[in-house]
Design an enzyme around this catalytic site. Structure first.
Site, short mmCIF file in Angstrom:
data_model
loop_
_atom_site.label_atom_id
_atom_site.label_comp_id
_atom_site.label_asym_id
_atom_site.label_seq_id
_atom_site.Cartn_x
_atom_site.Cartn_y
_atom_site.Cartn_z
N LYS A 129 -76.63 -32.79 18.53
CA LYS A 129 -76.31 -32.16 19.80
C LYS A 129 -76.25 -33.16 20.94
CE LYS A 129 -78.51 -27.87 18.29
NZ LYS A 129 -79.50 -26.83 18.62
N PRO A 148 -74.63 -25.91 22.82
CA PRO A 148 -73.58 -26.38 21.90
C PRO A 148 -74.19 -27.06 20.69
CG PRO A 148 -73.03 -26.94 24.17
CD PRO A 148 -74.43 -26.41 24.18
N GLU A 149 -73.61 -26.80 19.55
CA GLU A 149 -74.11 -27.35 18.30
C GLU A 149 -73.22 -28.51 17.85
OE1 GLU A 149 -75.45 -22.83 17.21
OE2 GLU A 149 -75.04 -24.16 15.52
#
Length: 368
Positions: A62, A2-3
Site C-alpha cells: 500500500k 487503497p490496496e
C-alpha cells in the site's frame, strides 16, 4: 484504504506522466498530520522536490514512492481517502459530475507538482480526511525499502513474487494461530492485501476466513498461494479497473447491487454472507468456503443472513501513528471496493452506506 491493485494503478500513471520530467514548481500546504506525523514538514518536502527530476516510482503493498535525481525521496500512502490526481489524466478512483471535482487545483490538496516541459504536467496529492502520510527518506533510491516504514512491512506478492512462494507461505501460516483473514490483512506479514482482496483470495482458495492459519493443510496452503497470485496479478493487469474484473469474482456480487436489504448472491445462486473477522466485515460464500479446522468463533446467525450491512456505526478516531505505521494492520479500517467501481474507503462503505465510486470507464449512477 487503497490496496495493492489501486497503488499499482497510480504508480503506472506516475511513470507514464511524471517520470523523466523536471519539477519547475512545487507547492506544499502545511499539515502537521499528513506531513508532521512522519517527521516531515510541508516546507521540507517543497524544498526537497523543487527543481529536481523525477527518476522513477515504485511500490511495496500500500506504499508507493517517487525517486528524485538526488535524495531525499518521497514515500507515501493514501490513508482512507487520499489519491494522486494528474490534470487531464484518468487516474482517479471515481467519477463525478460535480463542478468542484473538476476544479484545479483540486480541493484538499496537500502538494502540487508542475513540470517544466511544454505542455506541462500538473499533479496534486489530495486527502480530505488527513489519514494519508507523506514523508521524505534520505537514502540512495535503491535503498528505500531498507528504511522505515517499508522495512517494517512484509513482502509484496507482486514485486516480491519469488519470496512469496508456497514454502514461505507454509512457514508463515504455520507459525501463527490467528484467523487466516487477519493474517492476510496484517501488513507486517504480507504487503498490500486489504479487505476486498483478502475476501477474494479466500473465496478462490475455498478457505473460511475465520479458520486459524495454523490449521490449514498442505492442499489449502497450495490453493491459498495460487489464489494470492491470481487475484493480485489479475487486478493489477487491468490497473484495478473493476469493470474489467472477471464476472465470476466475488467482488462483482458482494454489494447487493446497492439495494438496501437486498441479499447478495452469486450468479449460480450461492448466498454471500457477512461476518466480522479481525475487526473487519468479511464477505463469505458458505457453500464454497467450508470450515475444515478450528475457527476463531462460529458465524453469528444474524450476521450470516446474506444481507449486506447498511447500518451506520459510530466512527472511531484513528489511533496514534507509530513509525511502523500501525494503522496499516487489520486493527484499523481499510479501503474496500464496490461493483463496477474503483475501490472506495472500507470505512466509508461500512460505516455510512455502500454507495461506491467508479474506476471504470462508464459514468457511475451512484454518488460517493
Amino acid at each position: 484504504m487503497p490496496e495493492l491493485a489501486e497503488i499499482h494503478r497510480i504508480v503506472h500513471f506516475i511513470r507514464q506522466h511524471l517520470v523523466g520530467k523536471t519539477l519547475s514548481k512545487v507547492q506544499a500546504q502545511n499539515d502537521d498530520i499528513v506531513f508532521g506525523k512522519v517527521g516531515t514538514s510541508a516546507s521540507e518536502f517543497q524544498k526537497a522536490m523543487q527543481g529536481k527530476q523525477i527518476m522513477g516510482a515504485g511500490q511495496q503493498g500500500k506504499y508507493f514512492w517517487i525517486t528524485m535525481s538526488s535524495p531525499p525521496h518521497a514515500v507515501m500512502h493514501f490513508g482512507m481517502a487520499g489519491w494522486l490526481k494528474i490534470k487531464d489524466a484518468d487516474t482517479y478512483y471515481y467519477r463525478s459530475d460535480k463542478p468542484a471535482d473538476k476544479e484545479w487545483p483540486p480541493k484538499y490538496w496537500k502538494f502540487l507538482l508542475e513540470t517544466s516541459d511544454e505542455p506541462k504536467t500538473e499533479a496534486a496529492f489530495v486527502d480530505a480526511r488527513r489519514l494519508a502520510r507523506i514523508r521524505l527518506v534520505d537514502c540512495p533510491a535503491d535503498d528505500i525499502r531498507n528504511h522505515t516504514p517499508l522495512k517494517e512491512n512484509g513482502p509484496d506478492p507482486v514485486t516480491d513474487k519469488d519470496i512469496v512462494n508456497e514454502a514461505w507461505l507454509k512457514e508463515k501460516v504455520g507459525k501463527k494461530k490467528v484467523p487466516i483473514k487477519a493474517l492476510l490483512l496484517d501488513q507486517a506479514n504480507i504487503s498490500g492485501i486489504g479487505n476486498w482482496m483478502g475476501d477474494e483470495i479466500l473465496y478462490h482458495s475455498k478457505i473460511h476466513p475465520e479458520q486459524y492459519s495454523n490449521t490449514l493443510n498442505d492442499d489449502q496452503i497450495k490453493e491459498l498461494h495460487a489464489a494470492i497470485h491470481y487475484v493480485c496479478s489479475t487486478s493489477i493487469g487491468v490497473l484495478a479497473d473493476s469493470e474489467k474484473f472477471p464476472e465470476h469474482w466475488l467482488f462483482n456480487h458482494r454489494w447487493g447491487k446497492g439495494k438496501k436489504n437486498q441479499p447478495a448472491v452469486l450468479p449460480n445462486g450461492d448466498k454471500i454472507t457477512f461476518l466480522t473477522v479481525g475487526g473487519r466485515t468479511s464477505a463469505v460464500v458458505p457453500a464454497v468456503q467450508k470450515k475444515t479446522g478450528a475457527v476463531a468463533k462460529d458465524v453469528d446467525e444474524d450476521a450470516a443472513d446474506g444481507t449486506p450491512a447498511n447500518t451506520k456505526r459510530k466512527r472511531i478516531a484513528p489511533k496514534k501513528e507509530s513509525d511502523s505505521e500501525a494503522e496499516e494492520t487489520p486493527k484499523t479500517k481499510k479501503r474496500g471496493a464496490s461493483p463496477k467501481q474503483s475501490i472506495k474507503s472500507e470505512e466509508e462503505s461500512e460505516e455510512e452506506k455502500p454507495k461506491p465510486a467508479v474506476i471504470g470507464r462508464r459514468q457511475s449512477t451512484r454518488t460517493k
